[in-house]
Design an enzyme around this catalytic site. Sequence first.
Site, PDB file in Angstrom:
ATOM      1  N   GLY A  54       0.801  -1.225   0.000  1.00  0.00           N
ATOM      2  CA  GLY A  54       0.000   0.000   0.000  1.00  0.00           C
ATOM      3  C   GLY A  54       0.835   1.277   0.000  1.00  0.00           C
ATOM      4  CD  GLN A  55      -0.434   7.378   0.290  1.00  0.00           C
ATOM      5  OE1 GLN A  55      -1.417   7.177   1.008  1.00  0.00           O
ATOM      6  NE2 GLN A  55      -0.023   8.590  -0.029  1.00  0.00           N
ATOM      7  NE  ARG A  67      -9.113  -9.528  -2.696  1.00  0.00           N
ATOM      8  CZ  ARG A  67      -9.897  -9.042  -1.735  1.00  0.00           C
ATOM      9  NH1 ARG A  67      -9.781  -7.780  -1.342  1.00  0.00           N
ATOM     10  NH2 ARG A  67     -10.804  -9.800  -1.168  1.00  0.00           N
ATOM     11  CE1 TYR A 101      -9.600   4.140   6.822  1.00  0.00           C
ATOM     12  CE2 TYR A 101      -9.940   6.491   7.072  1.00  0.00           C
ATOM     13  CZ  TYR A 101      -9.086   5.409   6.973  1.00  0.00           C
ATOM     14  OH  TYR A 101      -7.726   5.602   7.030  1.00  0.00           O
TER      15      TYR A 101
HETATM   16  N1  SER Z   1      -6.247   9.615   3.707  1.00  0.00           N
HETATM   17  C1  SER Z   1      -7.322   8.927   4.350  1.00  0.00           C
HETATM   18  C2  SER Z   1      -8.535   8.913   3.510  1.00  0.00           C
HETATM   19  O1  SER Z   1      -8.769   9.846   2.785  1.00  0.00           O
HETATM   20  C3  SER Z   1      -7.634   9.548   5.682  1.00  0.00           C
HETATM   21  O2  SER Z   1      -7.194   8.709   6.685  1.00  0.00           O
HETATM   22  O3  SER Z   1      -9.274   7.989   3.535  1.00  0.00           O
END
Ligand code: SER
Length: 315
Positions: A9-10, A34, A141
Amino acid sequence: MILVTGAAGQIGSELVGELRARFGSENVVAGKHRTPLPEAMELAGPSALVDVTNRQELDTTIKNYGIKTVFHMSSILSALAEQNVETAHEVNINGVFNLFQISLENDVEQLIIPSSIAAFGPDTPKTNTPNDTIQKPNTVYGISKVFTELMGNYYQQKFDLDVRGIRLPGVISWETEPTAGTTDYAVAMFYGAIRSNQYECYLKPDTRLPMMYMPDAIKAILDISKADYLSLNHHCDFNVHAMSFTPSELANCIKDINPSFQISYKIDPLRQSIADSWPDSLDDKAARMEWGWKPAFDMRSLVNDMYKNLESKLT
Ligand code: SER
């Protein structure tokens, strides 16, 4: 031995490199699911399949490698989570719960799990948001991040498991291209400016959000990991602030480097409403006092460095 989940990931992809440089490539396991790992990362050190929703797989990896520290970077980001509530719940809530339990059962010594500005919501004071305040996020989230913070603090208090976490803002970087977040317009704007002198932004021009350059995000993650346990009053819920800006301010800063750059706006109601529920700046006194947090990059130095690096990557 260290495990990084979400290594493709990033943040994970840059964190693995930094950890391997500090602690030796052979001591850092890149956990993938994945997305395949970059070839250089795969070749440089150990890697393992780690689907955090699969408790058995997680347990096997932690046992096989004798993992003592986990940097848990896999997560479904804000905009994608709104569109895939089931998956977000599986990964961001069940996956995190699995990790707490398996860590406890296997005597893992430290768990670093980032939270996010998304852990705040529309009732939170928006400017200079205090570390300890009303949260009540209204995104899946954000809810999963509050779960992570509270559960992490619970495992720390109840079982003395050393869990630590920071509330990351939008993280800007040039090595991998993020796509599933709300703050990612800021990264996409650089790509647009370099590739085609233009960018169509999905947030309104005056949407102010907290942001951070990747080297500072990596530094924050590593600094909190090595902070003296006894000097911490907070554990999984530290505000960290570096800078705040709006799309229009970022566009102006990019225009100073590339005068041909043009920005236009086509608002995405989903991502706009997520952004509107988040703080625009954070009070990070607790992080500064308890473990010495201090960012190195401000907006101007971020934009200059980011533009230069991304331009050489793309051309
Ligand atoms: N960079 C994230 C998002 O935009 C924030 O935690 O989901």
